[in-house]
Design an enzyme around this catalytic site. Structure first.
Site, short mmCIF file in Angstrom:
data_model
loop_
_atom_site.label_atom_id
_atom_site.label_comp_id
_atom_site.label_asym_id
_atom_site.label_seq_id
_atom_site.Cartn_x
_atom_site.Cartn_y
_atom_site.Cartn_z
N TYR A 144 0.83 -1.21 0.00
CA TYR A 144 0.00 0.00 0.00
C TYR A 144 0.86 1.26 0.00
CZ TYR A 144 -3.70 3.25 1.39
OH TYR A 144 -4.60 4.30 1.46
N ARG A 185 -9.75 -0.88 10.66
CA ARG A 185 -9.33 0.48 11.00
C ARG A 185 -9.77 0.80 12.43
NH1 ARG A 185 -10.16 3.92 5.40
NH2 ARG A 185 -11.51 2.28 4.62
N GLY A 206 -0.87 2.11 23.52
CA GLY A 206 -1.92 3.10 23.32
C GLY A 206 -1.43 4.52 23.22
N ASP A 272 3.87 -0.26 12.12
CA ASP A 272 2.77 0.63 12.48
C ASP A 272 3.35 1.97 12.92
OD1 ASP A 272 -0.16 0.80 12.89
OD2 ASP A 272 0.42 1.27 14.95
#
Length: 315
Positions: A144, A185, A206, A272
């Protein structure tokens, strides 16, 4: 009135763009192969006198007559684009070649829906359009990330070599109604898990951040970008510069849904990005003062209402 082609027109963003273009009085040709787009997203447009839907894969040439092209075709969530990574790259690259070729033949203006993923896991924060990015070319997300980077290359080469009228927007995290409930997502994940009373999955600790733009604000930016002067190509960052951690987002979703879901933490996926926030100074300047107007709480409330309906129908 213009004849406008929207590739990926049955997808989340594409269907909202079709709505807006019809509202503005244009004829709309929606092209989609329905890999991630759905007929349900455009069902309300069936029978509209200025709307036409066509099943087509942009990796193959398309022969139609239009005035403008919005090229949105490509799976945009990790779950979908990693399912068939070779096809994802082909969609970005072959799709760009085919749509650019069509635009050149017609003398049409063409807009590329690029992505903040071209910045990879950035070393510059917030990200400006002049930043070249930090992307792993052989990772699981590369199909992507690098596909979109190559598409941008093609667009600018067509502009330099053929003087094609191109527009490139780099879309940051966008959310709203018609997101697919299992697209992986973060906004749709958190909302669906909260509404079902399931544990809310947070990857990493987080603390990684994202900036969330409501779909209506994003579509407004795209339409304004298409209408800019011929000499302005972009790329332009479009997104909401307000930055939130994943933990903050999860807590907002729990509060807005009234859920009793618990937060659980899992390892961070490969490549990520730790931070993602657009610098939208150029968008404010070039797009006639555009900037997001819908606050996260308001946008989340609308999106939660949508998913309540979807999940109730699924039962």
């Amino acid at each position: 009135m213009k004849k406008v082609l929207v590739t990926g027109g049955a997808g989340f963003l594409g269907s909202h763009l079709c709505d807006r273009l019809l509202q503005d009085g244009h004829d709309v040709l929606c092209v989609d192969n329905y890999f991630t787009g759905t007929k349900a997203n455009i069902a309300h447009l069936r029978g509209h006198p200025r709307f036409e839907a066509m099943r087509h894969d942009v990796t193959f040439p398309l022969y139609v007559e239009v005035d403008e092209i919005y090229n949105l075709a490509c799976p945009a969530s990790p779950v979908h684009y990693q399912f068939d990574p070779v096809q994802t790259t082909k969609t970005s690259v072959h799709g760009a070649i085919n749509m650019l070729g069509l635009a050149r033949r017609l003398g049409a203006r063409i807009l590329q829906a690029s992505t903040s993923e071209v910045y990879g896991d950035p070393e510059v924060h917030p990200q400006t359009e002049s930043y070249w990015g930090r992307v792993n070319p052989i990772g699981v997300r590369s199909c992507y990330d690098e596909g979109k980077r190559c598409a941008e290359t093609l667009f600018f080469d067509y502009w330099r070599q053929h003087r094609l009228q191109i527009k490139v927007v780099r879309i940051f995290n966008t959310y709203g109604p018609r997101m697919y409930e299992r697209d992986g997502r973060v906004v749709s994940n958190f909302i669906v898990q909260a509404l079902r009373g399931e544990d809310i999955t947070i990857y990493g600790d987080g603390s990684q951040t994202r900036s969330f733009c409501y779909v209506d604000d994003l579509i407004e930016a795209m339409v304004r970008m298409m209408a800019t002067d011929d000499g302005f190509t972009g790329p332009v960052n479009v997104g909401n510069p307000s930055e939130f951690t994943m933990l903050e987002l999860a807590q907002k979703v729990v509060a807005l849904t009234g859920s009793r879901s618990q937060l659980v933490f899992k390892p961070l996926p490969s490549d990520d990005p730790r931070q993602r926030q657009p610098d939208i100074s150029l968008a404010r300047q070039a797009l006639k003062g555009w900037e997001p107007t819908i606050a996260l709480d308001d946008g989340l409330t609308r999106t939660i209402d949508y998913f309540r309906t979807v999940l109730a129908t699924d039962r």
